[in-house]
Design an enzyme around this catalytic site. Sequence first.
Site, PDB file in Angstrom:
ATOM      1  N   GLU A   1       9.141  15.489  16.326  1.00 46.19           N
ATOM      2  CA  GLU A   1       9.558  15.373  14.927  1.00 46.19           C
ATOM      3  C   GLU A   1       8.709  16.332  14.096  1.00 46.19           C
ATOM      4  OE1 GLU A   1       8.743  11.666  12.771  1.00 46.19           O
ATOM      5  OE2 GLU A   1      10.771  11.812  11.973  1.00 46.19           O
TER       6      GLU A   1
ATOM      7  N   CYS B   1      13.176  10.760   7.894  1.00 44.23           N
ATOM      8  CA  CYS B   1      13.033  10.217   9.243  1.00 44.23           C
ATOM      9  C   CYS B   1      14.331  10.354  10.028  1.00 44.23           C
ATOM     10  CB  CYS B   1      12.578   8.770   9.180  1.00 44.23           C
ATOM     11  SG  CYS B   1      13.484   7.832   7.968  1.00 44.23           S
TER      12      CYS B   1
ATOM     13  N   LYS C   1       0.852  -1.184   0.000  1.00 41.05           N
ATOM     14  CA  LYS C   1       0.000   0.000   0.000  1.00 41.05           C
ATOM     15  C   LYS C   1       0.893   1.240   0.000  1.00 41.05           C
ATOM     16  CE  LYS C   1      -1.845   2.782   2.728  1.00 41.05           C
ATOM     17  NZ  LYS C   1      -1.713   4.061   1.979  1.00 41.05           N
TER      18      LYS C   1
ATOM     19  N   GLU D   1      10.152   0.967  10.470  1.00 47.15           N
ATOM     20  CA  GLU D   1      11.160   2.031  10.406  1.00 47.15           C
ATOM     21  C   GLU D   1      10.388   3.326  10.619  1.00 47.15           C
ATOM     22  OE1 GLU D   1      12.868   5.071   9.211  1.00 47.15           O
ATOM     23  OE2 GLU D   1      13.030   4.181   7.212  1.00 47.15           O
TER      24      GLU D   1
HETATM   25  P1  ADP Z   1       3.099  10.104   7.602  1.00 48.09           P
HETATM   26  O1  ADP Z   1       2.866  11.107   8.653  1.00 48.09           O
HETATM   27  O2  ADP Z   1       4.473  10.023   7.096  1.00 48.09           O
HETATM   28  O3  ADP Z   1       2.060  10.132   6.518  1.00 48.09           O
HETATM   29  P2  ADP Z   1       1.862   7.698   8.508  1.00 48.09           P
HETATM   30  O4  ADP Z   1       2.363   6.724   9.500  1.00 48.09           O
HETATM   31  O5  ADP Z   1       0.571   8.381   8.785  1.00 48.09           O
HETATM   32  O6  ADP Z   1       3.023   8.715   8.346  1.00 48.09           O
HETATM   33  O7  ADP Z   1       1.744   7.047   7.069  1.00 48.09           O
HETATM   34  C1  ADP Z   1       2.645   6.139   6.515  1.00 48.09           C
HETATM   35  C2  ADP Z   1       1.879   5.090   5.763  1.00 48.09           C
HETATM   36  O8  ADP Z   1       1.048   4.395   6.682  1.00 48.09           O
HETATM   37  C3  ADP Z   1       0.954   5.612   4.669  1.00 48.09           C
HETATM   38  O9  ADP Z   1       0.948   4.704   3.584  1.00 48.09           O
HETATM   39  C4  ADP Z   1      -0.400   5.614   5.370  1.00 48.09           C
HETATM   40  O10 ADP Z   1      -1.495   5.533   4.489  1.00 48.09           O
HETATM   41  C5  ADP Z   1      -0.289   4.375   6.217  1.00 48.09           C
HETATM   42  N1  ADP Z   1      -1.203   4.339   7.387  1.00 48.09           N
HETATM   43  C6  ADP Z   1      -1.689   5.379   8.096  1.00 48.09           C
HETATM   44  N2  ADP Z   1      -2.517   4.939   9.073  1.00 48.09           N
HETATM   45  C7  ADP Z   1      -2.557   3.589   8.985  1.00 48.09           C
HETATM   46  C8  ADP Z   1      -3.224   2.555   9.703  1.00 48.09           C
HETATM   47  N3  ADP Z   1      -4.055   2.825  10.718  1.00 48.09           N
HETATM   48  N4  ADP Z   1      -3.012   1.275   9.339  1.00 48.09           N
HETATM   49  C9  ADP Z   1      -2.178   0.981   8.328  1.00 48.09           C
HETATM   50  N5  ADP Z   1      -1.527   1.914   7.596  1.00 48.09           N
HETATM   51  C10 ADP Z   1      -1.706   3.192   7.909  1.00 48.09           C
END
Ligand code: ADP
Length: 489
Positions: A393, A296, A187, A262
Amino acid sequence: MSATLSAVPDVHIRETECFIDGKWVPAVSGKTFATINPATEKEIAQIAEGDREDVDAAAKAARHAFDTGPWSKMDARDRGRLIYQLADRMENEIDDLARLETLDNGKPLKDSRNVDLPLAIDCLRYYAGYADKIHGSTIPIRGNHLCYTRREPIGVAGQIIPWNFPILMAAWKWGPALAAGCTIVMKPAEQTPLTCLRMAQLAKEVGIPDGVINVVPGFGPTAGAAVVKHPLIDKIAFTGEHRTAQIITRESADTLKRLTFELGGKSPNVIFADADLDAAAMGAYIGLFLNQGQCCCAGSRVFVEKKQHDAFLEKLQRLAENRKVGDPFAEDTEQGPQVDQAQFDKIMSYIDKGRHEGAKCVTGGERVGDKGYFVEPTIFDNVQDDMSIATDEIFGPVLSVLTFDDKEDMIHRANNTFYGLAAAVWTRDISVAHEFAARVRAGTVWVNCYDVFDAAAPFGGFKMSGYGRELGEEGLKAYTESKTVTIAL
Ligand code: ADP
């Protein structure tokens, strides 16, 4: 500094649907979402909005390809050859992929073309060479037995990646998974799905079998969560925020998935008074401002020894003030826009907090232009350890300068964070460098350099910056299970 935009060059957008079992298909719901050009705030394309049913189809395809398909049974050397071919195909298309990455993410084209793409291609080649070198060991046990271990692929890998290095993160995840013989449900981040989707098409064209790589674009709490919960998926490899990793940990508990994470950081970059100050200032500048500060491992806490503070700050400030912010497609641009409105708002709110908490904004601090998510390279001086700009961050071009005059105290302060992704030290004293490297609680330590990455060198975090390591042999092992076989002789 200006953010004047020239016309966006012609970038061909071909793949916008879900890639499942080797086919391009719309989301079952028929829904789509917009991916936005962060330099213009205009829509680039509508993308299929994958959700639970699409992830289910992808997981079934990946499971089938793993359990019965040709992939895990293929001669390992042939598997490696296909990964090499994917890397070659990406190299042939490097200019187009770089433009697509810049359009979707906003990073300067020269960075996409000269940093992200070459690193992604190199990572795939590194792991391609590993495919036929994965082996166990023979173990002398008591009695008349032959005992050996096998390293087997973990199965179906669910991979969830962020938007800051879209194609590079896809390569970091696909390379070891494919080399190990796993199949994939990926994804990509909702902000930047385009290059990952293009990579899937290239993988198909070089002959990676149907079902081995599946890509479901969509949002985290829907498509991402469905990957995390799916019973046919064996492992989650995730890069993103630690808060999301906490949700993933909880939501994967029912299926006890293997997890590698990560996550974020608030990395200390420490400059001793004996350092080469020009090199250290450049290292602090690159270490934070690279990729619009959206790294990061960004060196967001710069600790400088007090007696060199003024000289160092002057050099650093000059670099930041000369940084060219603007159209990411322009040849001389060094900094493009932040990825989206949410990130832009978050960064601007931290700049406000920094001012209110009493830090001194010595340069930057404002938006650039009035269209696109451009932020001035910003430096705060006189930052104290407990200010939010020193603890949180920010993920933007905001650098905090702190001072120290005692090594012990500095090491304590450098470690006084729940993160532990990276750290750096600048000194001519080799003993001090080694001592710092040994005592700082971080997964990567750079000495007299910053942001030196190589596919062969493991990367990952201590503490709340992650579990496990990506890259190198450790990154490969994270996609394998060890099996012990004991034979009575
Ligand atoms: P960022 O702030 O860098 O967007 P996130 O952790 O929100 O960091 O997002 C990183 C990835 O994780 C993206 O692909 C996002 O769609 C996905 N993501 C966000 N929330 C969830 C969740 N509850 N379960 C699985 N994947 C998620």
